[in-house]
Design a protein around this motif. Structure first.
Motif, PDB file in Angstrom:
ATOM      1  N   PRO A  35       0.814  -1.226   0.000  1.00  0.00           N
ATOM      2  CA  PRO A  35       0.000   0.000   0.000  1.00  0.00           C
ATOM      3  C   PRO A  35       0.844   1.272   0.000  1.00  0.00           C
ATOM      4  O   PRO A  35       0.464   2.269  -0.620  1.00  0.00           O
ATOM      5  N   LEU A  36       1.994   1.254   0.689  1.00  0.00           N
ATOM      6  CA  LEU A  36       2.878   2.427   0.670  1.00  0.00           C
ATOM      7  C   LEU A  36       3.384   2.708  -0.741  1.00  0.00           C
ATOM      8  O   LEU A  36       3.423   3.865  -1.183  1.00  0.00           O
ATOM      9  N   ALA A  37       3.741   1.658  -1.450  1.00  0.00           N
ATOM     10  CA  ALA A  37       4.246   1.821  -2.812  1.00  0.00           C
ATOM     11  C   ALA A  37       3.159   2.342  -3.742  1.00  0.00           C
ATOM     12  O   ALA A  37       3.420   3.200  -4.601  1.00  0.00           O
ATOM     13  N   GLN A  38       1.955   1.833  -3.586  1.00  0.00           N
ATOM     14  CA  GLN A  38       0.843   2.314  -4.416  1.00  0.00           C
ATOM     15  C   GLN A  38       0.560   3.784  -4.132  1.00  0.00           C
ATOM     16  O   GLN A  38       0.319   4.577  -5.055  1.00  0.00           O
ATOM     17  N   PHE A  39       0.598   4.156  -2.862  1.00  0.00           N
ATOM     18  CA  PHE A  39       0.397   5.569  -2.492  1.00  0.00           C
ATOM     19  C   PHE A  39       1.515   6.428  -3.070  1.00  0.00           C
ATOM     20  O   PHE A  39       1.264   7.518  -3.597  1.00  0.00           O
ATOM     21  N   SER A  98      11.234  -1.456  -4.636  1.00  0.00           N
ATOM     22  CA  SER A  98      11.056  -2.516  -5.631  1.00  0.00           C
ATOM     23  C   SER A  98       9.582  -2.688  -6.005  1.00  0.00           C
ATOM     24  O   SER A  98       9.260  -3.030  -7.151  1.00  0.00           O
ATOM     25  N   THR A  99       8.667  -2.422  -5.067  1.00  0.00           N
ATOM     26  CA  THR A  99       7.243  -2.535  -5.372  1.00  0.00           C
ATOM     27  C   THR A  99       6.783  -1.405  -6.279  1.00  0.00           C
ATOM     28  O   THR A  99       5.958  -1.612  -7.179  1.00  0.00           O
ATOM     29  N   VAL A 100       7.315  -0.212  -6.063  1.00  0.00           N
ATOM     30  CA  VAL A 100       7.010   0.903  -6.975  1.00  0.00           C
ATOM     31  C   VAL A 100       7.480   0.554  -8.385  1.00  0.00           C
ATOM     32  O   VAL A 100       6.758   0.760  -9.373  1.00  0.00           O
ATOM     33  N   ASP A 101       8.683   0.018  -8.482  1.00  0.00           N
ATOM     34  CA  ASP A 101       9.200  -0.393  -9.796  1.00  0.00           C
ATOM     35  C   ASP A 101       8.317  -1.485 -10.408  1.00  0.00           C
ATOM     36  O   ASP A 101       8.068  -1.489 -11.622  1.00  0.00           O
ATOM     37  N   ALA A 102       7.857  -2.411  -9.564  1.00  0.00           N
ATOM     38  CA  ALA A 102       7.010  -3.494 -10.058  1.00  0.00           C
ATOM     39  C   ALA A 102       5.684  -2.952 -10.594  1.00  0.00           C
ATOM     40  O   ALA A 102       5.225  -3.346 -11.671  1.00  0.00           O
ATOM     41  N   LEU A 103       5.079  -2.038  -9.852  1.00  0.00           N
ATOM     42  CA  LEU A 103       3.805  -1.464 -10.292  1.00  0.00           C
ATOM     43  C   LEU A 103       3.982  -0.605 -11.537  1.00  0.00           C
ATOM     44  O   LEU A 103       3.110  -0.577 -12.414  1.00  0.00           O
ATOM     45  N   LEU A 137       8.000  -7.958  -8.427  1.00  0.00           N
ATOM     46  CA  LEU A 137       7.867  -7.924  -6.966  1.00  0.00           C
ATOM     47  C   LEU A 137       8.553  -9.120  -6.327  1.00  0.00           C
ATOM     48  O   LEU A 137       9.245  -8.986  -5.308  1.00  0.00           O
ATOM     49  N   PHE A 138       8.387 -10.294  -6.904  1.00  0.00           N
ATOM     50  CA  PHE A 138       9.012 -11.490  -6.340  1.00  0.00           C
ATOM     51  C   PHE A 138      10.531 -11.432  -6.441  1.00  0.00           C
ATOM     52  O   PHE A 138      11.239 -11.994  -5.599  1.00  0.00           O
ATOM     53  N   ALA A 139      11.043 -10.758  -7.460  1.00  0.00           N
ATOM     54  CA  ALA A 139      12.495 -10.593  -7.558  1.00  0.00           C
ATOM     55  C   ALA A 139      13.018  -9.836  -6.332  1.00  0.00           C
ATOM     56  O   ALA A 139      14.058 -10.192  -5.756  1.00  0.00           O
TER      57      ALA A 139
END
Length: 230
Positions: A35-39, A98-103, A137-139
């Motif tokens: 959720p932090l990355a999405q925000f 990494s989650t921001v990059d994934a999204l 994300l899994f990476a």
């Protein structure tokens, strides 16, 4: 190896504690970071502050953080909780980026197609954005899982039980066998956890295997969205 077989009960207990202290922060970090990355992705100004803060958090030395946490948490006691909280902080610090990059790796055309299908933002996030971001994300999760396995050992310096205790005992007793066994078990745990994550990724992204076989490249709901958008 006689020492190993005569101390299997202690080694099993330390292995279970080590695994617990490594896996729980990984799961908690994921729940907080997504959720932090999405925000951060949706709000660029706040996102810069979030990403900058996460980078700073990861620079805090692990031993210092373990020592400071009882004071911050008000417990005044060094135990497994300190390790779990500290490693969760590190996991979030790494996973947010990494989650921001994934999204961001999700094709904007796919998002627009899903919106055209009538997907509201929350539904689109869980049905389209998050599934398609899983490979990236899994990476990140795999890197953090290895890092956690290593960092858990630091808690042994403060008397917190884990496989790191074998390092300390082996050093104090000048008994290299304990150190070697501790290293081998941590490497084995890291390998097993990495394999679990690989299998989880394969189960959650079945379309990635279809791509290799020449099948559809996107999950069903995403294909429908793209088709509906024309």
């Amino acid at each position: 190896m006689d020492w190993f077989w005569s101390n299997t009960e202690m080694i099993s207990r330390l292995t279970a504690l080590h695994l617990f202290q490594a896996v729980v922060p990984l799961l908690l970090g994921l729940l907080i970071a997504v959720p932090l990355a999405q925000f951060a992705r949706l709000h660029r100004f706040a996102g810069g502050a979030i990403l900058g803060s996460s980078a700073i958090l990861y620079t805090i030395p692990s031993l210092a953080l373990f020592v400071l946490l009882p004071v911050i948490l008000g417990t005044r006691v060094l135990d497994i909780t300190n390790v779990v909280v500290a490693l969760t902080i590190y996991a979030v610090a790494l996973l947010v980026r990494s989650t921001v990059d994934a999204l961001n790796s999700v094709d904007d055309d796919v998002r627009q197609a899903a919106t055209a299908m009538g997907y509201r933002p929350l539904r689109r996030f869980f049905a389209v954005d998050l599934p398609l971001s899983l490979p990236v994300l899994f990476a990140g999760l795999r890197v953090i899982s290895v890092s956690n396995m290593s960092l858990v050992s630091v808690g042994a310096l403060l008397g917190i039980d884990s496989l790191g205790r074998l390092f300390m005992d082996g050093l104090y007793r000048n008994f290299p066998t304990e150190i070697v066994i501790g290293i081998a078990l941590i490497l084995l745990l890291a390998l097993v956890l990495d394999l679990v994550l690989v299998l989880a990724q394969r189960l959650l992204t079945p379309w990635s295997r279809a791509v290799k076989r020449g099948g559809p490249k996107l999950p069903l709901n995403t294909v429908e969205a793209r088709t509906a958008a024309g």
